[in-house]
Design a protein around this motif. Structure first.
Motif, PDB file in Angstrom:
ATOM      1  N   ALA A  53     -22.113  22.569 -36.008  1.00 30.00           N
ATOM      2  CA  ALA A  53     -21.191  21.893 -35.096  1.00 30.00           C
ATOM      3  C   ALA A  53     -21.013  20.422 -35.480  1.00 30.00           C
ATOM      4  N   LEU A  54     -22.099  19.757 -35.841  1.00 31.57           N
ATOM      5  CA  LEU A  54     -22.012  18.346 -36.232  1.00 31.57           C
ATOM      6  C   LEU A  54     -21.240  18.171 -37.541  1.00 31.57           C
ATOM      7  N   LEU A  55     -21.435  19.077 -38.478  1.00 28.49           N
ATOM      8  CA  LEU A  55     -20.671  19.003 -39.727  1.00 28.49           C
ATOM      9  C   LEU A  55     -19.180  19.213 -39.474  1.00 28.49           C
ATOM     10  N   LYS A  56     -18.843  20.146 -38.585  1.00 30.51           N
ATOM     11  CA  LYS A  56     -17.432  20.373 -38.252  1.00 30.51           C
ATOM     12  C   LYS A  56     -16.832  19.133 -37.591  1.00 30.51           C
ATOM     13  N   MET A  57     -17.599  18.511 -36.695  1.00 27.85           N
ATOM     14  CA  MET A  57     -17.123  17.272 -36.070  1.00 27.85           C
ATOM     15  C   MET A  57     -16.881  16.201 -37.129  1.00 27.85           C
ATOM     16  N   GLY A  58     -17.804  16.084 -38.066  1.00 28.90           N
ATOM     17  CA  GLY A  58     -17.659  15.104 -39.139  1.00 28.90           C
ATOM     18  C   GLY A  58     -16.432  15.371 -39.995  1.00 28.90           C
ATOM     19  N   CYS A  59     -16.182  16.652 -40.285  1.00 26.59           N
ATOM     20  CA  CYS A  59     -14.995  17.008 -41.072  1.00 26.59           C
ATOM     21  C   CYS A  59     -13.717  16.594 -40.358  1.00 26.59           C
ATOM     22  N   VAL A  96      -4.442  -1.543 -29.756  1.00 25.13           N
ATOM     23  CA  VAL A  96      -5.081  -0.815 -30.858  1.00 25.13           C
ATOM     24  C   VAL A  96      -6.588  -0.733 -30.615  1.00 25.13           C
ATOM     25  N   ALA A  97      -7.183  -1.835 -30.191  1.00 24.79           N
ATOM     26  CA  ALA A  97      -8.621  -1.849 -29.902  1.00 24.79           C
ATOM     27  C   ALA A  97      -8.956  -0.888 -28.766  1.00 24.79           C
ATOM     28  N   GLU A  98      -8.130  -0.840 -27.725  1.00 21.40           N
ATOM     29  CA  GLU A  98      -8.346   0.101 -26.614  1.00 21.40           C
ATOM     30  C   GLU A  98      -8.328   1.540 -27.111  1.00 21.40           C
ATOM     31  N   THR A  99      -7.362   1.868 -27.959  1.00 20.96           N
ATOM     32  CA  THR A  99      -7.245   3.220 -28.501  1.00 20.96           C
ATOM     33  C   THR A  99      -8.461   3.564 -29.350  1.00 20.96           C
ATOM     34  N   GLU A 100      -8.873   2.654 -30.223  1.00 20.70           N
ATOM     35  CA  GLU A 100     -10.042   2.893 -31.067  1.00 20.70           C
ATOM     36  C   GLU A 100     -11.305   3.057 -30.232  1.00 20.70           C
ATOM     37  N   LEU A 101     -11.434   2.278 -29.182  1.00 18.62           N
ATOM     38  CA  LEU A 101     -12.587   2.397 -28.294  1.00 18.62           C
ATOM     39  C   LEU A 101     -12.604   3.758 -27.604  1.00 18.62           C
ATOM     40  N   GLN A 102     -11.453   4.230 -27.153  1.00 18.76           N
ATOM     41  CA  GLN A 102     -11.373   5.539 -26.505  1.00 18.76           C
ATOM     42  C   GLN A 102     -11.758   6.648 -27.489  1.00 18.76           C
ATOM     43  N   VAL A 103     -11.277   6.582 -28.714  1.00 21.73           N
ATOM     44  CA  VAL A 103     -11.616   7.585 -29.735  1.00 21.73           C
ATOM     45  C   VAL A 103     -13.119   7.570 -30.001  1.00 21.73           C
ATOM     46  N   THR A 104     -13.702   6.389 -30.087  1.00 18.35           N
ATOM     47  CA  THR A 104     -15.142   6.255 -30.322  1.00 18.35           C
ATOM     48  C   THR A 104     -15.935   6.819 -29.152  1.00 18.35           C
ATOM     49  N   ARG A 105     -15.510   6.521 -27.932  1.00 20.72           N
ATOM     50  CA  ARG A 105     -16.199   7.064 -26.754  1.00 20.72           C
ATOM     51  C   ARG A 105     -16.168   8.588 -26.734  1.00 20.72           C
ATOM     52  N   GLU A 106     -15.014   9.159 -27.055  1.00 20.87           N
ATOM     53  CA  GLU A 106     -14.894  10.620 -27.097  1.00 20.87           C
ATOM     54  C   GLU A 106     -15.795  11.208 -28.172  1.00 20.87           C
ATOM     55  N   ALA A 107     -15.857  10.575 -29.339  1.00 16.92           N
ATOM     56  CA  ALA A 107     -16.708  11.061 -30.424  1.00 16.92           C
ATOM     57  C   ALA A 107     -18.183  11.013 -30.021  1.00 16.92           C
ATOM     58  N   ILE A 108     -18.595   9.926 -29.391  1.00 14.99           N
ATOM     59  CA  ILE A 108     -19.991   9.804 -28.941  1.00 14.99           C
ATOM     60  C   ILE A 108     -20.296  10.848 -27.870  1.00 14.99           C
ATOM     61  N   HIS A 109     -19.359  11.072 -26.959  1.00 17.59           N
ATOM     62  CA  HIS A 109     -19.549  12.086 -25.916  1.00 17.59           C
ATOM     63  C   HIS A 109     -19.699  13.472 -26.553  1.00 17.59           C
ATOM     64  N   ASN A 110     -18.816  13.803 -27.504  1.00 17.27           N
ATOM     65  CA  ASN A 110     -18.880  15.109 -28.169  1.00 17.27           C
ATOM     66  C   ASN A 110     -20.176  15.268 -28.956  1.00 17.27           C
TER      67      ASN A 110
END
Length: 186
Positions: A120-126, A88-102
């Motif tokens: 674009a940032l508001l759409k990402m937040g949504c 679960v931690a690995e998955t959450e870390l991957q999602v966080t890395r992708e969000a930071i990259h985007n």
């Protein structure tokens, strides 16, 4: 504990995740045939409530004087470790890395002006917070001014000022958004 071949097959068939149900079938057959001394793998199982659990299994067929069996290779020892938290931690870390990259990609994009970047940032937040409306605003004298908005309709518009006493109610009550999703691709 000791497992017979039939117990291992039954356990795997009942509790194994469908995509992983046959992951160790060949390994186990090789173990019973004496072609392999041990194997180790990670796979998913269901607990009795139907939740997915990640398990690391190490299975081996004991050999030597203390483990002489009447029919060699018909029993195995399985060590099973619950590694769900780590997965679960690995998955959450991957999602966080992708969000930071985007986020970084939007910020450094020289082809977007400031308003386009905010959109674009508001759409990402949504997408991240699973809501259809994103608002960037600031507190002004007696209300809240909308500086930028992502919304499926025109009820909330950029430049609109919501007055404290009439439209927002008493301070400091929060404004709560409904939890709905944007259409994919926006």
């Amino acid at each position: 504990f000791w497992w017979t071949a039939s117990i291992c097959a039954t356990f795997g068939a009942i509790w194994a995740h469908p995509e992983d149900a046959h992951a160790d079938k060949a390994f186990f057959a090789e173990l019973l045939a004496g072609q392999r001394a041990r194997y180790r793998l990670e796979r998913r199982f269901y607990d009795p409530e139907g939740r997915v659990l990640w398990m690391r299994e190490e299975v081996f067929a004991p050999q030597g004087r203390n483990f002489q069996l009447q029919t060699p290779g018909t029993r195995a020892v399985a060590l099973v470790e619950d590694i769900t938290r780590g997965k679960v931690a690995e998955t959450e870390l991957q999602v966080t890395r992708e969000a930071i990259h985007n986020l970084y990609q939007v910020i450094v994009d020289r082809h977007l002006d400031l308003l386009e970047k905010m959109q674009a940032l508001l759409k990402m937040g949504c997408r991240r917070f699973d809501t259809e409306t994103g608002v960037l605003g600031e507190m002004v004298e007696n209300g809240f001014e909308i500086l930028q908005v992502v919304s499926p309709d025109e009820r909330i518009r950029r430049g609109k000022v919501y007055e404290r006493s009439v439209e927002l109610g008493d301070w400091p009550e929060p404004i709560v958004a409904r939890n709905t999703r944007l259409p994919e691709g926006e």
